[in-house]
Design an enzyme around this catalytic site. Structure first.
Site, mmCIF file in Angstrom:
data_model
loop_
_atom_site.group_PDB
_atom_site.id
_atom_site.type_symbol
_atom_site.label_atom_id
_atom_site.label_comp_id
_atom_site.label_asym_id
_atom_site.label_seq_id
_atom_site.Cartn_x
_atom_site.Cartn_y
_atom_site.Cartn_z
ATOM 1 N N ASP A 1 0.839 -1.201 0.000
ATOM 2 C CA ASP A 1 0.000 0.000 0.000
ATOM 3 C C ASP A 1 0.875 1.253 0.000
ATOM 4 O O ASP A 1 1.026 1.921 1.020
ATOM 5 C CB ASP A 1 -0.911 -0.037 1.233
ATOM 6 C CG ASP A 1 -1.813 1.175 1.345
ATOM 7 O OD1 ASP A 1 -2.124 1.777 0.305
ATOM 8 O OD2 ASP A 1 -2.210 1.511 2.483
ATOM 9 N N LEU A 2 1.452 1.560 -1.168
ATOM 10 C CA LEU A 2 2.336 2.723 -1.283
ATOM 11 C C LEU A 2 1.702 3.871 -2.069
ATOM 12 O O LEU A 2 2.280 4.949 -2.155
ATOM 13 C CB LEU A 2 3.670 2.316 -1.914
ATOM 14 C CG LEU A 2 4.464 1.264 -1.134
ATOM 15 C CD1 LEU A 2 5.812 1.009 -1.806
ATOM 16 C CD2 LEU A 2 4.667 1.678 0.319
ATOM 17 N N LYS A 3 0.533 3.629 -2.657
ATOM 18 C CA LYS A 3 -0.256 4.687 -3.307
ATOM 19 C C LYS A 3 0.594 5.539 -4.261
ATOM 20 O O LYS A 3 0.679 6.757 -4.131
ATOM 21 C CB LYS A 3 -0.929 5.580 -2.262
ATOM 22 C CG LYS A 3 -1.845 4.861 -1.287
ATOM 23 C CD LYS A 3 -2.491 5.854 -0.319
ATOM 24 C CE LYS A 3 -3.399 5.161 0.678
ATOM 25 N NZ LYS A 3 -2.632 4.405 1.707
ATOM 26 N N ASP B 1 2.699 9.721 -9.491
ATOM 27 C CA ASP B 1 3.867 10.373 -10.081
ATOM 28 C C ASP B 1 3.654 10.488 -11.586
ATOM 29 O O ASP B 1 2.584 10.143 -12.089
ATOM 30 C CB ASP B 1 5.127 9.554 -9.760
ATOM 31 C CG ASP B 1 6.353 10.421 -9.520
ATOM 32 O OD1 ASP B 1 6.624 11.286 -10.382
ATOM 33 O OD2 ASP B 1 7.030 10.239 -8.502
ATOM 34 N N ILE B 2 4.674 10.944 -12.299
ATOM 35 C CA ILE B 2 4.566 10.967 -13.751
ATOM 36 C C ILE B 2 4.428 9.526 -14.246
ATOM 37 O O ILE B 2 4.854 8.583 -13.566
ATOM 38 C CB ILE B 2 5.772 11.676 -14.398
ATOM 39 C CG1 ILE B 2 7.078 10.928 -14.079
ATOM 40 C CG2 ILE B 2 5.859 13.132 -13.943
ATOM 41 C CD1 ILE B 2 8.278 11.474 -14.839
ATOM 42 N N ARG C 1 -14.308 -1.904 11.024
ATOM 43 C CA ARG C 1 -14.144 -2.089 12.465
ATOM 44 C C ARG C 1 -15.196 -3.057 12.980
ATOM 45 O O ARG C 1 -16.397 -2.812 12.802
ATOM 46 C CB ARG C 1 -14.319 -0.754 13.210
ATOM 47 C CG ARG C 1 -13.302 0.332 12.853
ATOM 48 C CD ARG C 1 -11.968 0.043 13.538
ATOM 49 N NE ARG C 1 -11.049 1.163 13.404
ATOM 50 C CZ ARG C 1 -10.254 1.375 12.372
ATOM 51 N NH1 ARG C 1 -10.302 0.547 11.339
ATOM 52 N NH2 ARG C 1 -9.418 2.396 12.347
ATOM 53 N N GLY D 1 -7.192 -2.990 10.889
ATOM 54 C CA GLY D 1 -5.909 -2.752 11.543
ATOM 55 C C GLY D 1 -5.926 -3.023 13.023
ATOM 56 O O GLY D 1 -5.819 -4.163 13.473
ATOM 57 N N ARG D 2 -6.068 -1.953 13.803
ATOM 58 C CA ARG D 2 -5.923 -2.047 15.251
ATOM 59 C C ARG D 2 -6.846 -3.038 15.950
ATOM 60 O O ARG D 2 -6.426 -3.647 16.944
ATOM 61 C CB ARG D 2 -6.074 -0.640 15.854
ATOM 62 C CG ARG D 2 -4.809 0.192 15.679
ATOM 63 C CD ARG D 2 -5.036 1.664 15.960
ATOM 64 N NE ARG D 2 -5.767 2.303 14.875
ATOM 65 C CZ ARG D 2 -5.944 3.609 14.762
ATOM 66 N NH1 ARG D 2 -5.466 4.416 15.693
ATOM 67 N NH2 ARG D 2 -6.600 4.117 13.734
#
Length: 245
Positions: free
Chosen positions: A71-73, A76-77, A192, A221-222
């Site tokens: 998950d780096l989203k 960029d060009i 959740r 997640g949590r």
């Protein structure tokens, strides 16, 4: 639970659950991972952990049998985004994402970069509107559409570019399935279990509600990572989803 497996022989799971690993300490992350079973979930590695621990961390998770959502989203060009997506595919990840707001040329370039990987290519997903954003946040950016309408516009562009699906809120899932079809994958954070704290997500649902809404993969997640017994928590979530199916 520790398994020995290569990225080409990852454990297969039918669970829609993707656990978000949000740790700043590698040992703590691995201690958590060794408590859970790759048959019960996939794992999401985001910007913080990837920046801290790098590709080797992803490989170690894969060696334990886990499918990885990187998950780096990327945003960029087109050429840079395409090379980044190809690098993620080289790592053998299961899913990778880009920002739909990067535009059609960027998304098309990212998709084309995965063609050489054939059936081994990861799912390529686009982020529409971050689940932490409300209408007032979009207005600050000059966007007059509601979060739902703006997300739908970006999702339509994503599908037009040939990507596999989008990250969206659970509230958008019902309409997205109607508009974009069953094969267009919906990945939803902000999930959740009943009784969990909403945290920094604004648009949330329970796993059962998300499944009913048409979500394909739900990021949790949590509620899992901070559970006293994460393995049991995962099994309980999966059992509730099976009952709801």
């Amino acid at each position: 639970m520790t398994l020995t497996a290569s990225s080409s022989s990852r454990a297969v799971t039918n669970s829609p659950v993707v656990v978000a690993l949000d740790y700043h300490n590698r040992d703590a992350a691995m201690a958590f991972v060794d408590k859970i079973d790759p048959r019960d979930c996939r794992l999401k590695v985001g910007k913080e952990m990837f920046t801290l621990f790098g590709p080797q961390f992803v490989s170690e998770l894969q060696q334990r049998g886990f499918d990885i959502f990187l998950d780096l989203k990327f945003h960029d060009i087109p050429n840079t985004a395409a090379h980044a997506v190809a690098a993620a595919a080289d790592l053998g990840v299961w899913m990778v994402n880009v920002h739909a707001s990067g535009g059609a040329r960027m998304m098309a370039a990212a998709r084309e970069a995965l063609v050489p990987f054939g059936k081994d290519a990861p799912l390529l997903i686009a982020v529409t509107v971050l689940t932490s954003m409300e209408a007032s946040d979009l207005a600050d950016l000059g966007v007059t559409l509601s979060p739902a309408d703006y997300a739908e516009r970006l999702a339509a562009l994503t599908q037009k570019c040939g990507l596999d699906g989008v990250v969206c809120s659970a509230q958008e899932a019902v309409r997205f399935k109607q508009v974009f079809g069953q094969e267009f994958k919906l990945v939803t954070p902000g999930i959740r279990p009943q009784g969990s704290d909403a945290g920094d997500q604004r648009r949330i649902m329970t796993p059962e509600q998300a499944l009913a809404a048409g979500v394909d993969y739900m990021v949790i997640g949590r509620p899992v990572t901070q559970s006293v017994d994460p393995a049991q928590t995962l099994k309980a979530i999966n059992a509730s989803l099976q009952r709801s199916a």
